[in-house]
Design a protein around this motif. Structure first.
Motif, PDB file in Angstrom:
ATOM      1  N   ILE A  86       0.844  -1.190   0.000  1.00  0.00           N
ATOM      2  CA  ILE A  86       0.000   0.000   0.000  1.00  0.00           C
ATOM      3  C   ILE A  86       0.883   1.245   0.000  1.00  0.00           C
ATOM      4  O   ILE A  86       2.072   1.184   0.308  1.00  0.00           O
ATOM      5  CB  ILE A  86      -0.946   0.021   1.227  1.00  0.00           C
TER       6      ILE A  86
ATOM      7  N   ASP B  44      -0.868   7.089   1.720  1.00  0.00           N
ATOM      8  CA  ASP B  44      -2.247   7.526   1.953  1.00  0.00           C
ATOM      9  C   ASP B  44      -3.106   6.372   2.473  1.00  0.00           C
ATOM     10  O   ASP B  44      -3.911   6.541   3.391  1.00  0.00           O
ATOM     11  CB  ASP B  44      -2.851   8.092   0.666  1.00  0.00           C
ATOM     12  N   ARG B  45      -2.932   5.195   1.874  1.00  0.00           N
ATOM     13  CA  ARG B  45      -3.691   4.020   2.310  1.00  0.00           C
ATOM     14  C   ARG B  45      -3.277   3.623   3.727  1.00  0.00           C
ATOM     15  O   ARG B  45      -4.117   3.222   4.539  1.00  0.00           O
ATOM     16  CB  ARG B  45      -3.451   2.866   1.327  1.00  0.00           C
TER      17      ARG B  45
ATOM     18  N   ASP C  31      -5.059   5.906   6.077  1.00  0.00           N
ATOM     19  CA  ASP C  31      -6.480   5.578   6.123  1.00  0.00           C
ATOM     20  C   ASP C  31      -6.742   4.348   6.985  1.00  0.00           C
ATOM     21  O   ASP C  31      -7.633   4.353   7.852  1.00  0.00           O
ATOM     22  CB  ASP C  31      -7.011   5.353   4.712  1.00  0.00           C
ATOM     23  N   LEU C  32      -5.957   3.287   6.768  1.00  0.00           N
ATOM     24  CA  LEU C  32      -6.159   2.064   7.536  1.00  0.00           C
ATOM     25  C   LEU C  32      -5.882   2.296   9.018  1.00  0.00           C
ATOM     26  O   LEU C  32      -6.597   1.785   9.883  1.00  0.00           O
ATOM     27  CB  LEU C  32      -5.264   0.941   7.004  1.00  0.00           C
TER      28      LEU C  32
ATOM     29  N   ASN D 267      -0.848  -5.347   5.426  1.00  0.00           N
ATOM     30  CA  ASN D 267      -0.953  -4.183   4.547  1.00  0.00           C
ATOM     31  C   ASN D 267       0.323  -3.373   4.730  1.00  0.00           C
ATOM     32  O   ASN D 267       0.512  -2.716   5.747  1.00  0.00           O
ATOM     33  CB  ASN D 267      -2.186  -3.370   4.920  1.00  0.00           C
TER      34      ASN D 267
ATOM     35  N   TYR E  59       3.267  -0.717   3.875  1.00  0.00           N
ATOM     36  CA  TYR E  59       3.853   0.495   3.293  1.00  0.00           C
ATOM     37  C   TYR E  59       5.358   0.352   3.463  1.00  0.00           C
ATOM     38  O   TYR E  59       5.873   0.377   4.584  1.00  0.00           O
ATOM     39  CB  TYR E  59       3.329   1.742   4.004  1.00  0.00           C
TER      40      TYR E  59
END
Length: 330
Positions: free
Chosen positions: A38, A41-42, A45-46, A130, A132
């Protein structure tokens, strides 16, 4: 005697672990049971959606190295973080385990931040990651200390790092330095989707440079593009000296020199499956570099994996040597 038993190279990041429902996965658009890359930004958000979370230094190969250090092994790690708060947490936690960590930090003004992995654990213990990557994606040849690699009995390469633009060259530099001084190379395939993205590069490295291959059943089947597990194991065993393949509650299968051993899983209540393969590899490598036979190494791996899945987080919380002794392994 070489300074290091095992030097790991891979992602350097902080795990953010949260326990959520199956419904949460659907609402948040998270595919269950896999690792998804991800962007920032994702990630933000998560993070805003999850409930209470536990932040622990992570990264697959870093967890493996932490496991070896926990056992008293002589270890070091190479993985990139930023000179920021999460970067400081990562470095502190790894050094506190007893591992050497000297990778140059990305500067404070770097565009990307220290990587983090938001791990959503559902009631069945399955984890959905997820990730980053942040600055860890930009591991490059200049981050590889050839003297450190030359002074390692084994290096341990993380398959996830194949996604980095310069990581292949960094791996090649490490392999040349290690093997040029009598060391050996191990690699973990990390994830079946990672295998799909880089199968040709993996196969070439496995055939030409790898002495010990770590994977799980799904990764093995993906690598050799077959649904026949035994056939995939046999193909791998023709390409590498030692194969160590985990198989969930079926334990692990070890192959070498035409022989095959089965290490049974150690029954436990699964709280969080994060790190099971990482700690299996750590215990296996610790056993191997301390003179244990391959079957015993496999059993040590299963004991360590059982310990780490019994609690939240991918680092051992119990004394692994004591557990090995309880199972008659040391």
């Amino acid at each position: 005697m070489k300074k290091f038993q095992v030097v790991g190279i891979g992602n350097a990041m902080v795990d953010v672990l949260t326990q959520e429902t199956e419904a949460f996965l659907t609402e948040a658009g998270i595919e269950k049971g896999i690792m998804q890359l991800i962007d920032m930004d994702r990630a933000v958000d998560l993070y805003s959606r999850i409930g209470a979370a536990k932040e622990i230094s992570g990264g697959s190969a870093a967890n493996t190295i932490a496991g070896i250090a926990h056992l008293g092994g002589r270890t070091a790690y190479v993985g990139k973080v930023k000179d920021d708060q999460l970067g400081a947490i990562f470095a502190h936690d790894l050094r506190a385990q007893g591992a050497v960590y000297e990778t140059k930090l990305a500067p404070k003004d770097a565009a990307q931040e220290t990587g983090r992995c938001i791990v959503v654990v559902t009631p069945d213990g399955e984890r959905s990651m997820n990730t980053y990557l942040g600055v860890t994606e930009f591991l490059e040849p200049s981050d590889i200390d050839v003297d450190m690699m030359a002074d390692a009995e084994w290096i341990y390469l993380e398959g996830y790092r194949f996604d980095g633009p310069e990581s292949h060259a960094a791996f090649a530099k490490a392999i040349n330095a290690c093997k040029g001084h009598g060391g050996k190379v191990s690699i973990t395939l990390s994830d079946p989707f990672c295998v799909e993205r880089h199968r040709d590069a993996f196969r070439m490295m496995i055939r030409e440079d790898v002495d010990l291959l770590f994977c799980n059943r799904a990764e093995m089947l993906s690598m050799y593009q077959t649904e026949d597990f035994d056939a995939a194991l046999a193909m791998a065993a023709k390409e590498v000296s030692i194969v160590a393949c985990t198989d969930s509650d079926n334990g692990a299968h070890i192959m070498s020199g035409g022989q095959r051993w089965h290490a049974p899983a150690v029954p436990t209540q699964i709280v969080d499956a994060t790190g099971a393969g990482d700690l299996f590899a750590g215990a296996f490598l610790w056993g191997l570099t301390n003179g244990h036979d391959l079957e015993t190494c496999g059993r040590m791996g299963c004991v360590a994996a059982s310990e780490v899945i019994s609690h939240i987080g991918a680092r051992a919380e119990s004394d692994l040597k004591a557990l090995f002794a309880q199972h008659g392994l040391i």
